[in-house]
Design an enzyme around this catalytic site. Structure first.
Site, PDB file in Angstrom:
ATOM      1  N   ASP A  16      -2.711   6.665  -5.932  1.00 18.19           N
ATOM      2  CA  ASP A  16      -1.324   6.245  -6.171  1.00 18.19           C
ATOM      3  C   ASP A  16      -0.408   7.261  -5.498  1.00 18.19           C
ATOM      4  O   ASP A  16      -0.478   8.452  -5.801  1.00 18.19           O
ATOM      5  CB  ASP A  16      -1.019   6.197  -7.667  1.00 18.19           C
ATOM      6  CG  ASP A  16      -1.858   5.163  -8.392  1.00 18.19           C
ATOM      7  OD1 ASP A  16      -2.453   4.315  -7.712  1.00 18.19           O
ATOM      8  OD2 ASP A  16      -1.921   5.211  -9.629  1.00 18.19           O
ATOM      9  N   HIS A 157       4.580   4.168  -7.190  1.00 17.00           N
ATOM     10  CA  HIS A 157       3.792   3.524  -6.145  1.00 17.00           C
ATOM     11  C   HIS A 157       4.681   3.249  -4.938  1.00 17.00           C
ATOM     12  O   HIS A 157       5.853   2.909  -5.075  1.00 17.00           O
ATOM     13  CB  HIS A 157       3.198   2.203  -6.644  1.00 17.00           C
ATOM     14  CG  HIS A 157       2.208   2.359  -7.743  1.00 17.00           C
ATOM     15  ND1 HIS A 157       0.914   2.746  -7.532  1.00 17.00           N
ATOM     16  CD2 HIS A 157       2.329   2.168  -9.071  1.00 17.00           C
ATOM     17  CE1 HIS A 157       0.266   2.794  -8.683  1.00 17.00           C
ATOM     18  NE2 HIS A 157       1.108   2.447  -9.632  1.00 17.00           N
ATOM     19  N   HIS A 179      -6.292  -1.435  -4.738  1.00 14.73           N
ATOM     20  CA  HIS A 179      -5.347  -1.299  -5.852  1.00 14.73           C
ATOM     21  C   HIS A 179      -4.151  -2.235  -5.707  1.00 14.73           C
ATOM     22  O   HIS A 179      -2.999  -1.820  -5.697  1.00 14.73           O
ATOM     23  CB  HIS A 179      -4.867   0.158  -5.960  1.00 14.73           C
ATOM     24  CG  HIS A 179      -4.212   0.468  -7.287  1.00 14.73           C
ATOM     25  ND1 HIS A 179      -2.871   0.275  -7.532  1.00 14.73           N
ATOM     26  CD2 HIS A 179      -4.722   0.959  -8.436  1.00 14.73           C
ATOM     27  CE1 HIS A 179      -2.581   0.624  -8.768  1.00 14.73           C
ATOM     28  NE2 HIS A 179      -3.695   1.045  -9.339  1.00 14.73           N
TER      29      HIS A 179
END
Length: 327
Positions: A16, A157, A179
């Site tokens: 992230d 993010h 992701h």
């Protein structure tokens, strides 16, 4: 971020990340050299964040206006706050304190709910962003949704602009998207294909647990030792073992020989978890088959009851009408 060297192949794993600096986190830095493979998150796909100053003003305006009219503000997050402005977990409003407060406050127009970060499909937080007239509460009944709902993301993010700029500066020949939800990941992949159309860039968006094979021209020589060296392999035969790098030499050995030829050792950890589940066992298996490539039923004599194995690692077993076990 992590930069790993695997047999001379440089792999960057972003995890992230965000290229935007805020009060809590520094902006992610650009590595000094381009990796062979960049495994990058695709959480927001092609979505763009508003400028931070716009989001911060909107956030404070919502809180001030709600409190000034005697209302309460719920912020589904990962911490607790004051009685009038409450930050409560979980962020998706699936259960817990945030869900309890939401159900207590959702029917009053003077109250507000601020969604401050990424929301997952299928959660209540995702549902209320579309402002339905009513919602289903935990007891199965419906309640009117009269409170104000604001989506003001302060997520850590990266959005599309950050991801696009990051990859332009890095210029990796291979990009693996992870992701992210399938639709957003697909949109991001298509935009990146267009963006890197003039370069021979390979862009992959694998499913959960799907293996990705990539081939590189760099040659490495590993010496087979221990049990693996007892038999000369046939031409084309695959030799399976652990590759150990020591200084500038590579050795391949059987897992059982690891403690003999190195200071490392192996261990196995087994865990069994019982989970409350009252749905149909076949439906659970069907859902998992949609998510993972390998879901195989086990014979009753092996598992002593209905069971299946996911990717030869996780066994899901029917225990009773209200429980399943994972091990």
């Amino acid at each position: 971020m992590f930069m790993a060297d695997i047999a001379g192949v440089q792999v960057l794993y972003t995890g992230d990340y965000s290229r935007e600096e805020d009060c809590h986190l520094c902006a992610a830095e650009i590595p000094q050299f381009s990796p062979d493979i960049c495994i990058i998150e695709s959480t927001y796909g092609v979505q763009l964040h508003q400028p931070r100053n716009v989001r911060e003003k909107c956030f404070t305006d919502v809180i001030h206006s709600t409190i000034s009219q005697g209302g309460r503000v719920l912020i589904p997050a990962f911490a607790l706050g004051r009685p009038s402005v409450v930050m409560a977990s979980p962020s998706g409003l699936q259960s817990g304190l945030s869900r309890q407060l939401f159900e207590m406050w959702c029917s009053e127009k003077k109250n507000a709910c601020v969604i401050p970060g990424y929301v997952v499909e299928g959660t209540l937080a995702k549902t209320i962003i579309n402002e339905p007239k009513e919602v289903t509460v935990m007891n199965g009944l419906t309640a009117p949704l009269n409170m104000q709902v604001h989506y003001i993301s302060f997520s850590a993010h990266a959005d599309f602009a950050q991801t696009s700029t990051f990859l332009k500066e890095l210029m990796p020949p291979n990009i693996i998207l992870v992701h992210g939800e399938a639709n957003e990941m697909g949109r991001l992949k298509q935009k990146l294909i267009t963006q890197f159309a003039d370069r021979n860039t390979k862009i992959i968006s694998p499913k959960n647990c799907q293996s990705v094979e990539m081939y590189f021209n760099s040659e490495k020589m590993a010496k087979a030792i221990g049990r693996l060296a007892e038999k000369t392999p046939e031409v084309g035969e695959t030799v399976s073992g652990l590759l150990v790098k020591k200084a500038f030499t590579y050795q391949i050995m059987a897992p059982d020989d690891l403690h003999v030829f190195s200071q490392l050792s192996t261990t196995n950890i087994s865990q069994r978890i019982t989970i409350a589940y009252s749905g149909a066992f076949g439906v659970l298996k069907h859902r998992l088959k949609q998510m993972f490539e390998s879901v195989v039923s086990l014979p009753d004599e092996e598992s002593e009851g209905p069971a299946f194995r996911v990717h030869e690692r996780l066994t899901v077993k029917y225990e009773s009408e209200k429980h399943i076990s994972l091990h």
